[in-house]
Write an enzyme that holds these catalytic residues in place. Structure first.
Site, short mmCIF file in Angstrom:
data_model
loop_
_atom_site.label_atom_id
_atom_site.label_comp_id
_atom_site.label_asym_id
_atom_site.label_seq_id
_atom_site.Cartn_x
_atom_site.Cartn_y
_atom_site.Cartn_z
N ALA A 98 3.58 -90.82 -4.97
CA ALA A 98 3.48 -90.09 -3.79
C ALA A 98 5.01 -90.33 -3.09
CB ALA A 98 2.45 -91.23 -2.77
N ALA A 137 -5.58 -30.30 7.63
CA ALA A 137 -4.45 -31.09 7.95
C ALA A 137 -3.23 -30.96 8.23
CB ALA A 137 -4.34 -31.90 6.81
N LYS A 184 -2.55 -37.32 13.33
CA LYS A 184 -3.98 -37.60 13.15
C LYS A 184 -5.02 -37.58 11.95
CE LYS A 184 -7.16 -34.47 14.95
NZ LYS A 184 -7.56 -33.56 16.15
N ARG A 202 -3.91 -35.18 21.35
CA ARG A 202 -5.22 -35.77 21.97
C ARG A 202 -5.02 -37.17 21.35
NH1 ARG A 202 -9.49 -31.59 21.40
NH2 ARG A 202 -8.23 -30.18 19.56
N GLN A 205 1.52 -25.97 6.81
CA GLN A 205 1.57 -24.12 7.63
C GLN A 205 2.72 -24.85 8.70
OE1 GLN A 205 -1.74 -25.42 10.29
NE2 GLN A 205 -1.50 -22.91 11.39
C1 UD1 Z 1 -12.85 -27.49 15.69
C2 UD1 Z 1 -13.16 -25.49 16.25
C3 UD1 Z 1 -14.09 -26.39 16.70
C4 UD1 Z 1 -15.50 -27.24 16.31
C5 UD1 Z 1 -14.55 -28.73 16.08
C6 UD1 Z 1 -15.79 -29.61 15.20
C7 UD1 Z 1 -11.67 -23.88 15.88
C8 UD1 Z 1 -10.69 -22.62 17.24
N1 UD1 Z 1 -12.86 -25.35 17.16
O1 UD1 Z 1 -11.95 -27.81 17.33
O2 UD1 Z 1 -15.46 -25.10 17.13
O3 UD1 Z 1 -16.16 -27.46 17.25
O4 UD1 Z 1 -13.41 -28.42 15.10
O5 UD1 Z 1 -14.84 -30.66 14.57
O6 UD1 Z 1 -11.48 -24.07 14.77
N2 UD1 Z 1 -5.71 -27.42 12.06
C9 UD1 Z 1 -4.57 -26.98 11.86
N3 UD1 Z 1 -3.82 -26.11 11.89
C10 UD1 Z 1 -3.77 -25.84 13.35
C11 UD1 Z 1 -4.95 -26.15 13.86
C12 UD1 Z 1 -5.53 -27.10 13.68
O7 UD1 Z 1 -5.19 -27.73 9.98
O8 UD1 Z 1 -3.05 -24.84 13.48
C13 UD1 Z 1 -6.13 -28.79 11.64
C14 UD1 Z 1 -6.04 -29.94 12.69
O9 UD1 Z 1 -5.27 -31.19 11.70
C15 UD1 Z 1 -7.79 -30.61 12.21
C16 UD1 Z 1 -8.57 -29.39 12.02
O10 UD1 Z 1 -7.57 -28.40 11.76
O11 UD1 Z 1 -7.66 -31.97 10.69
C17 UD1 Z 1 -9.18 -29.39 13.66
O12 UD1 Z 1 -8.12 -28.55 14.60
P1 UD1 Z 1 -8.61 -29.59 15.85
O13 UD1 Z 1 -7.40 -29.91 16.95
O14 UD1 Z 1 -8.97 -31.09 15.89
O15 UD1 Z 1 -9.74 -28.56 16.10
P2 UD1 Z 1 -10.89 -28.89 18.06
O16 UD1 Z 1 -10.19 -28.43 18.29
O17 UD1 Z 1 -11.94 -29.85 17.34
MG MG Z 2 -11.15 -31.84 15.91
#
Ligand code: UD1
Ligand code: MG
Length: 456
Positions: A423, A10, A23, A16, A73
């Site tokens: 009233a 998270a 998000k 996006r 993170q």
């Molecule tokens: C990710 C997966 C993809 C999958 C999809 C499903 C990866 C590289 N890709 O893509 O294979 O099909 O989810 O929904 O894992 N987050 C962190 N730290 C980071 C990056 C992300 O905590 O450095 C968290 C985001 O807050 C989010 C989750 O990880 O809740 C997923 O990240 P997001 O960027 O949404 O990955 P997708 O492009 O959806």
């Molecule tokens: Mg995602």
């Protein structure tokens, strides 16, 4: 299965979403996505839940409170890097770790259970929850070898034209042998299109080491929707709304038009209650049995008794008793408490007030900071004058009082039991028990006044 842990990702900003709000804090059916995820995990037998926070860390922690432990993170270098942050807490433990993204609010606990069962049955080191998507764009694709075994996951941006045709997608939910996970994470590199450390790369690493890597394909793609933008958010809302509405209907609630009925994830509604079109029920609202809600009512964090009607009205942080009628067009503002058999009619506003059983405020009134007993009648257009521009004052109206139409009750003031207000009175002093109070100019009739003037 013993020793189950969970990691929720998270930390992302959610670029996006094009939003000031992080998000995972965007709500779906009135509850943030990350809360949906953690509540689903909460119904499994998980020993430790670790949420990886980064963007909006403090707000995410505030939202989830003590439902989770947290790791930071600081820089978002990818999902593998995110999971790695949980190593100080989980790294040395024996067990199975569920990894879930904070942006997949629809994955049900039953599906997570099935994932665990599949993981155990295959004696796997890693099991991916996958689904077959009609339109897989944006998701990581599951690449299987000639024997049909999972070989790797390829992200959209790294996929070849051929790989992009694959419809089986990574839902972002996985089960790992905990130790194998943290070992494999050390080997993940960021030589890909996004320059990120991808968690899905762990799959290929384990597979190449000869470990068993399994995939559990869920039938229901809808459940696995990952919310990356506002369009997906609206899809998630629609799917969650339909799911919540179905649950209530199966429990005996009539919903005349489910498409226009919005019920929060945590609301409770008794059987034989009927929801008419245009109803929005938010927060931890509890509605009793045999109620009629709507059309067009908005109820937030409130408790409604049995056999009560809320017609085209707004009810906020309030309590309403049994067999009570509210509306049409009434507004119950926070901290209002209505007893049983109460009537609040059209264009009545009630704020921070208590109304006893059988009391009626039927038309065009403002009741603020008042304590009103039972069997009181407040006539049309009467108001509590509770505010002098600086402070608020209390109005006390005891049982069996009758307030005539268009009266001003200037607080602080008390109308004792059984008293009667004529009233049009403006009451500024206490009215004794059983007394009649008249506080208005006397009427004077000037006989023949008009005919005299005409003859001049
Ligand atoms: C990710 C997966 C993809 C999958 C999809 C499903 C990866 C590289 N890709 O893509 O294979 O099909 O989810 O929904 O894992 N987050 C962190 N730290 C980071 C990056 C992300 O905590 O450095 C968290 C985001 O807050 C989010 C989750 O990880 O809740 C997923 O990240 P997001 O960027 O949404 O990955 P997708 O492009 O959806
Ligand atoms: Mg995602």
């Amino acid at each position: 299965m013993s020793n189950i842990f969970a990691v929720i990702l998270a930390a992302g900003q959610g670029t996006r979403m094009k939003s000031k709000l992080y998000k995972v804090l965007h709500p779906v059916c009135g509850k943030t996505m990350v809360e949906h995820v953690i509540d689903h995990i909460g119904s499994l037998n998980v020993e430790r839940v670790v949420t990886v926070v980064g963007h909006g860390a403090e707000l995410v922690k505030e939202t989830l409170g003590d439902k989770s432990e947290y790791v930071l993170q600081a820089e978002q270098l990818g999902t593998a890097h995110a999971v790695q942050q949980a190593e100080p807490i989980l790294g040395s433990l024996e067990g199975t770790t569920l990894v879930v993204c904070g942006d997949t609010p629809l994955i049900r606990p039953e599906t997570m259970q099935a994932l665990f069962a599949h993981h155990e049955a295959n004696n796997a080191k890693a099991t991916i929850l996958t689904a077959v998507a009609e339109n897989p764009t944006g998701y990581g694709r599951i690449i299987r070898d000639a024997d049909g075994q999972v070989a790797q996951i390829v992200e959209q941006k790294d996929a070849s034209a051929e790989q992009q045709l694959v419809k089986e997608i990574n839902t972002g939910t996985y089960c790992f042998d905990n130790k194998a996970l943290f070992e494999a994470l050390k080997q993940v590199k960021n030589d890909n299109a996004q320059g990120e450390y991808y968690l899905p790369d762990v799959i290929e690493i384990l597979q190449k080491q000869g470990e068993v890597v399994a995939a559990y394909v869920t039938e229901n793609f809808d459940e696995t929707l990952g919310v990356n933008d506002r369009f997906a958010l609206s899809q998630a809302e629609e799917l969650m709304r339909a799911r919540i509405n179905e649950r209530h209907m199966r429990n005996g609630v009539t919903i005349i038009n489910p498409a226009s009925t919005h019920i929060s994830a945590d609301a409770v509604i008794g059987s034989d209650s009927v929801l008419l079109p245009g109803v929005i029920i938010e927060g931890k609202t509890v509605i009793g049995e045999d109620c009629k809600i709507g059309p067009n009512s908005h109820i937030v964090n409130s408790k409604i008794g049995n056999s009560t009607t809320i017609h085209s009205s707004v009810v906020l942080n309030s309590q309403v008793g049994n067999e009570t009628a509210v509306g049409p067009f009434a507004h119950l503002r926070p901290e209002s408490t209505l007893g049983d058999h109460v009537k609040i009619g059209n264009f009545v506003e009630v704020k921070k007030s208590t109304l006893g059983d059988d009391t009626k405020v039927s038309h065009l009134s403002y009741i603020g900071d008042a304590e009103i007993g039972s069997n009181v009648n407040i006539g049309c257009g009467s108001i509590t004058v509770n505010y002098d521009g600086k402070n608020k004052f209390k109005t006390t109206i005891e049982d069996d009082v009758f307030v005539g139409c268009n009266s001003n009750l200037v607080a602080p003031v008390t109308l004792k039991k059984g008293s009667f207000i004529a009233a049009g009175s403006t009451i500024t002093k206490e009215v004794p028990e059983e007394a009649l109070a008249i506080a208005r100019a006397r009427q004077e009739n000037k006989l023949g006044y008009l005919s005299k003037n005409k003859s001049k």
